[in-house]
Design an enzyme around this catalytic site. Structure first.
Site, PDB file in Angstrom:
ATOM      1  N   HIS A 170       0.866  -1.184   0.000  1.00  0.00           N
ATOM      2  CA  HIS A 170       0.000   0.000   0.000  1.00  0.00           C
ATOM      3  C   HIS A 170       0.902   1.234   0.000  1.00  0.00           C
ATOM      4  O   HIS A 170       1.404   1.658   1.046  1.00  0.00           O
ATOM      5  CB  HIS A 170      -0.909   0.021   1.235  1.00  0.00           C
ATOM      6  CG  HIS A 170      -1.935  -1.058   1.261  1.00  0.00           C
ATOM      7  ND1 HIS A 170      -2.934  -1.157   0.316  1.00  0.00           N
ATOM      8  CD2 HIS A 170      -2.116  -2.092   2.111  1.00  0.00           C
ATOM      9  CE1 HIS A 170      -3.692  -2.196   0.586  1.00  0.00           C
ATOM     10  NE2 HIS A 170      -3.224  -2.786   1.659  1.00  0.00           N
ATOM     11  N   VAL A 171       1.129   1.827  -1.155  1.00  0.00           N
ATOM     12  CA  VAL A 171       2.005   2.997  -1.249  1.00  0.00           C
ATOM     13  C   VAL A 171       1.603   3.798  -2.480  1.00  0.00           C
ATOM     14  O   VAL A 171       1.211   3.234  -3.502  1.00  0.00           O
ATOM     15  CB  VAL A 171       3.494   2.559  -1.335  1.00  0.00           C
ATOM     16  CG1 VAL A 171       3.770   1.751  -2.589  1.00  0.00           C
ATOM     17  CG2 VAL A 171       4.429   3.752  -1.232  1.00  0.00           C
TER      18      VAL A 171
END
EC number: 2.8.2.-
Length: 440
Positions: A170-171
């Site tokens: 998650h980035v």
């Protein structure tokens, strides 16, 4: 005779070859050179013309270099566009020619939260063992925005991984070219923004079917009154969790790490669209997950070959159903309308991605199974809202039985429902409400 020859060549004296030049050619005399040049006008150029051509070539080369250093499309995407051809998706619905696609050895899945990412990661773990690629995951789930040093460190760690690799976390979008690295191929999946928000809202409070204590681990400091806060009160009373900028969530995953990417507005929206076009091989729609998996298998067979058969396997479906968020409820139509207005940039991006996804499907001969059923009355809205996994056969039969009931008098219910909402002219909001009322 001498006088006649002198009249034929005035001012030049007697012609030494009255019957034509010898086979060896004329000597490099001035008159002979002028006659040769006049026969080949295309070869006539000056030093100024030569300099102009060389300067143009230099500017083109430098522009191409700066474009690549500034984050231009990866080589694989350029090869893929050449493979697909220059024709538009709309004028060619047939399958592409059967030839091998280029194989990227660096793939990044910067997964968007609550958009089916746990389902896809579960599939990737199985596929990595089956096909032998390096699946690089991260235990960091709550840090999507990075400082410059953190970006450099993460890009360094990713770039040094054993290839072929698929990195997932998650980035927000990372520009590898900015720090001198090779830009990888990106993939991602998004979903209806309101549906995504509601899934996240209840997951943070109550977790999923894997265990009721999961939410306590993720949000241990949440007070009880906040944990059981009614969703309608959160939206209508404009609590921070249910208002901007918290609702501006999907676009930054594609816009990038620039501070303006976190500000709801046109700048972040347009930059996200640009990155989708230049750096993402595929951005799918969760509501059409099977087609997403089909295209991933077509584009990246070394990673996703056989993914659909694994996804449809009954044993995998049992594991996937454990990730469904529990205790989800549907907000009121008034609250849904407010959410839609607050998330207008998110919806503009969602519709853009959805349109591109459907064009790509048509390019590969896949028909979009998109229907526009009638809206259900408010008092008949079912509670489950998850779209990450298909429901069981028994639930499908119950759903069909309910659909038969709706069809008997849907006209009366629909008119009453729309009058109560005062949304007769808003097709988008009608579709949002239908998405919320559907069990996928």
């Amino acid at each position: 005779m001498k006088k006649k020859q002198q009249q034929q060549h005035p001012g030049s004296g007697a012609d030494p070859w009255p019957h034509g030049a010898p086979l060896g050619g004329a000597p490099p005399g001035l008159g002979s050179w002028k006659r040769r040049v006049s026969l080949l006008p295309l070869l006539r150029f000056s030093l100024r013309d030569y300099g102009f051509c060389m300067a143009t070539l230099l500017v083109f080369c430098l522009g191409s270099l700066f474009y690549q250093l500034g984050g231009g499309p990866p080589r694989f995407l350029l090869d893929l566009r050449q493979y697909l051809g220059n024709s538009t998706y709309l004028d060619d619905h047939g399958p592409p020619p059967s030839k091998a696609l280029p194989f990227p050895s660096q793939v990044v899945y910067n997964r968007v939260g609550k958009c089916g990412s746990r389902t896809v990661v579960l599939l990737l773990r199985i596929l990595s063992e089956k096909h032998g690629f390096n699946l690089v995951t991260s235990d960091i789930h709550n840090k999507t925005r990075l400082t410059k040093n953190e970006q450099m460190e993460l890009i360094k760690n990713i770039s040094t991984a054993e290839q072929p690799y698929l990195f997932t976390r998650h980035v927000h979008f990372l520009n590898f070219s900015r720090f001198g690295g090779d830009q990888p191929v990106y993939i991602n999946i998004i979903r209806d923004p309101v549906n995504r928000f509601l899934s996240n809202y209840f997951f943070r409070r109550f977790g999923d079917w894997r265990g009721e204590q999961n939410h306590m681990i993720r949000t241990p400091s949440m007070r009880q009154e906040e944990r059981y806060l009614d969703i309608n009160e959160c939206i209508l009373e404009n609590y921070p969790e249910c208002s901007n900028p918290r609702l501006f969530y999907i676009i930054p995953y594609f816009c990038g790490q620039h501070p303006r990417c976190r500000e709801p507005g046109e700048w972040a929206l347009e930059r996200a669209k640009l990155n989708v076009n230049e750096n993402f091989l595929l951005v799918g729609i969760l509501e059409e997950l099977e087609d997403v998996l089909l295209l991933l298998e077509r584009f990246l067979p070394h990673y996703f070959k056989g993914v659909l058969s694994i996804y449809k396997d009954p044993e995998h479906r049992k594991l996937g159903n454990m990730t469904v968020t529990v205790k989800k409820t549907v907000p009121s139509p008034e609250a849904v309308q407010i959410l839609y207005q607050r998330m207008r940039y998110e919806y503009e991006f969602y519709h853009y991605v959805k349109e591109q996804f459907h064009l790509l499907k048509r390019k590969f001969g896949l028909k979009s199974r998109v229907s526009h059923p009638v809206l259900r009355p408010q008092f008949f809205l079912p509670t489950p809202l998850e779209t990450e996994e298909p429901i069981d056969d028994e639930e499908q039969d119950d759903e069909k039985w309910l659909e038969d009931i709706y069809k008997r008098n849907h006209q009366v219910s629909l008119e009453f429902f729309l009058r109560s909402l005062k949304l007769d002219g808003s097709q988008d909001i009608k579709q949002v409400i239908w998405n919320l009322s559907s069990v996928h």
